[in-house]
Design an enzyme around this catalytic site. Structure first.
Site, mmCIF file in Angstrom:
data_model
loop_
_atom_site.group_PDB
_atom_site.id
_atom_site.type_symbol
_atom_site.label_atom_id
_atom_site.label_comp_id
_atom_site.label_asym_id
_atom_site.label_seq_id
_atom_site.Cartn_x
_atom_site.Cartn_y
_atom_site.Cartn_z
ATOM 1 N N ASP A 206 0.894 -1.027 0.002
ATOM 2 C CA ASP A 206 0.376 0.404 -0.291
ATOM 3 C C ASP A 206 0.944 1.111 0.051
ATOM 4 O OD1 ASP A 206 -2.786 0.830 0.409
ATOM 5 O OD2 ASP A 206 -1.778 1.699 1.811
ATOM 6 N N GLU A 248 12.993 -16.085 -0.292
ATOM 7 C CA GLU A 248 13.050 -16.672 0.879
ATOM 8 C C GLU A 248 12.016 -17.654 0.194
ATOM 9 O OE1 GLU A 248 14.282 -15.910 4.831
ATOM 10 O OE2 GLU A 248 15.156 -14.545 3.521
HETATM 11 C C1 NOJ Z 1 -4.484 3.034 -1.217
HETATM 12 C C2 NOJ Z 1 -5.447 1.994 -0.508
HETATM 13 O O1 NOJ Z 1 -5.594 1.377 -2.119
HETATM 14 C C3 NOJ Z 1 -6.719 2.900 -0.343
HETATM 15 O O2 NOJ Z 1 -7.655 2.132 -0.518
HETATM 16 C C4 NOJ Z 1 -6.116 3.877 1.102
HETATM 17 O O3 NOJ Z 1 -6.954 4.613 1.737
HETATM 18 C C5 NOJ Z 1 -4.795 4.610 0.847
HETATM 19 N N1 NOJ Z 1 -3.709 3.932 0.371
HETATM 20 C C6 NOJ Z 1 -4.432 4.622 2.271
HETATM 21 O O4 NOJ Z 1 -3.747 3.057 3.031
#
Ligand code: NOJ
Length: 528
Positions: A206, A248
């Site tokens: 993310d 790994e």
């Molecule tokens: C990207 C994610 O896809 C989204 O849903 C989220 O709100 C933000 N990153 C923050 O984690």
């Protein structure tokens, strides 16, 4: 269900179809109104019949759900609303028996304000070092330490009763971690190992380009390079260590990397860093032949030097549903301009979404399909008092937020809540008529979006590993050959004649009676 499909080779991620499960809205196994792992397990036969190679689960960890689970309180626990860790392990194993791999979603930029580290930091412990705490500016520290804005609107800083401020690039309930601190780095490598040990085949990262901040936390000046928190060079060291961990276990990464600069983007995909990253330029591109061709060419050109496969994405849990987007006058996507009440023609949008499905599933690389895209779901209007996404409130109510693409899926037309499985109203309301999109109806209809996705996923091995070569085509038409199969997508306003072929493998609508391809349609043609 037929015989279990043998799992594909170690290279599955180079060309596979990966289905994104937004657990909360996929299927409700215990009837409480929220989708869960029991619901996913029950639908594994559906996913196997769809023919997908892997599932990417948006975060299923313990979370106060202030941002749909992207506010994680414990990366090693499953949220009780979704199930248990033991159930996640069962799900991973059961999917694998069907030839389906699992990708989990790791959120390294921030944690929940309920995470034990942040709670200890609030109590004044040394854990403050794990975050970005600073005194404010102004005579009494009443101004934030710098001018950074939250991605969700408003300042990126919140002040605590003791006078200090902490940084959050997203909601205040999502404090940013300090990636200069070795404990933060160590913890994430341990978390990766924890999930690889449980059999996951990959990790989605993310906000992958935001982790590292300029330690001086300077004000943001447009155009100044390097940016104080986007795409900093130090990030590549982080991903090199992560890659060593993944290697790994034979695991792979897919990074959420939103960067307009193609050369900077490709750096994340060097052989000792991430295996893949999402292709947002293709996703946000309007329904326009020149634009799409440029996005495809740029994508292939930026990936080639680093030897990484491209990914093709039409939608995810953050953006307006494809059918709705393509039915509008402006068919592109931009977070900055999202508003309520943009008219959309559902028939036109659906027709284009069908053609776009055949386009994306024909391109070289991996394809991500967001749940419900295979049902042709439109973006839903959520009643104002039911919107949960923080983007709505933090925009001052201007941005409708992202809940419209997160509505619980319709599985059975004649059941309560369109067969989502709930005994009580689901966490987000389904619009009237949602049952018309139900999977059971579509499974029985050879002309449905579901039937098209199933056929395309089954047939796409005809393209092999071959490169794409463009074929001559009139204005507004995309035509290319891969592995002896011609793909023609007609984005012009008129029907067009097709290159010579032996057999139509698949088309998004029937060809005209004179054999021409109608407007807003796509076809796969076997040439020999
Ligand atoms: C990207 C994610 O896809 C989204 O849903 C989220 O709100 C933000 N990153 C923050 O984690």
């Amino acid at each position: 269900m037929g015989q279990p499909t043998p799992a594909r080779s170690a290279d599955w991620w180079r060309s596979g179809v990966i289905y994104q499960v937004y657990v909360r809205s996929f299927a409700d196994g215990d009837g409480d109104g929220t989708g869960d792992l029991a619901g996913v397990r029950a639908k594994l036969p559906y996913l196997a019949a769809l023919g997908v190679d892997a599932l990417w689960f948006t975060p299923w960890y313990l979370s106060p759900m202030k941002d749909g689970g992207y506010d994680v309180a414990d990366y090693r626990a499953v949220d009780p609303a979704f199930g248990t860790l033991a159930e996640a392990e069962k799900l991973i194993a059961e999917a694998r028996e069907l030839g389906i791999r699992t990708i989990v979603d790791i959120v390294p930029n921030h944690v929940s304000d309920q995470h034990p580290w942040f709670r200890a930091a609030l109590a004044g412990g040394p854990e403050r070092e794990l975050f970005h705490f600073r005194p404010g500016r102004g005579p009494h520290g009443e101004l934030p330490p710098n001018d950074w804005r939250s991605e969700f609107g408003g300042p990126a800083w919140t002040r605590l009763p003791d006078g200090d401020w902490y940084l959050h690039l997203f909601a205040p309930e999502q404090p940013d971690l300090n990636w200069e601190h070795p404990a933060v780095r160590q913890e994430h490598e341990d978390i990766l190992r924890f999930w690889f040990e449980r059999g996951v085949a990959g990790v989605r990262i993310d906000s992958a380009a935001l982790l590292v901040k300029d330690p001086a936390l300077p004000d943001f000046t447009e155009g100044v390079d390097p940016h104080p928190y986007v795409d900093r060079d130090e990030l590549h060291d982080v991903y090199r260590s992560w890659r060593a961990v993944a290697d790994e276990y034979g695991g792979i990464f897919v990074g959420e990397v939103w960067l307009p600069d193609t050369e900077r983007f490709a750096r994340y995909l060097r052989p000792d860093e991430l295996h893949t990253a999402f292709n947002f330029s293709f996703m946000t591109c309007p329904w326009d032949a020149d634009g799409l061709r440029a996005a495809i060419d740029t994508t292939l050109a930026e990936h080639a030097p680093v030897g990484a496969p491209a990914t093709w994405v039409l939608c995810n849990h953050d953006v307006t549903r494809t059918v709705t987007r393509y039915g509008r006058a402006d068919t592109g996507f931009d977070f900055a301009t999202k508003t309520f009440g943009v008219p959309s023609d559902p028939a036109l949008g659906t027709r284009r979404a069908r053609a776009a499905a055949l386009l994306s599933l024909a391109l070289p690389g991996a394809v991500y399909v967001y749940q419900g895209e295979e049902l042709g779901l439109p973006e839903a209007d959520i009643p104002l008092d039911r919107i949960e996404d923080p983007m709505h409130a933090r925009s001052g109510g201007v941005d409708p937020g992202r809940d419209g693409c997160r509505v619980p899926l319709p599985w059975a037309a004649d059941e309560p809540y369109a067969g989502f499985g709930s005994r009580t109203e689901p966490w987000l309301p389904q619009p009237a008529g949602w049952g018309a999109y139900a999977a059971d109806l579509q499974a029985a209809d050879p002309g449905s979006m579901l039937a098209l996705y199933r056929a395309a996923i089954r047939l796409r091995s005809v393209f092999g590993d071959g490169p794409l070569s463009w074929l001559p085509a009139p204005d507004g038409v995309l035509a290319f050959d891969r592995g002896g199969v011609a793909v023609v997508v007609n984005l012009s306003g008129e029907s067009v004649s097709l290159p010579s072929y032996r057999r139509v493998l698949l088309s998004s609508v029937p060809l005209d009676s004179d054999g021409r391809l109608p407007s807003d349609a796509a076809v796969w043609l076997r040439r020999s």
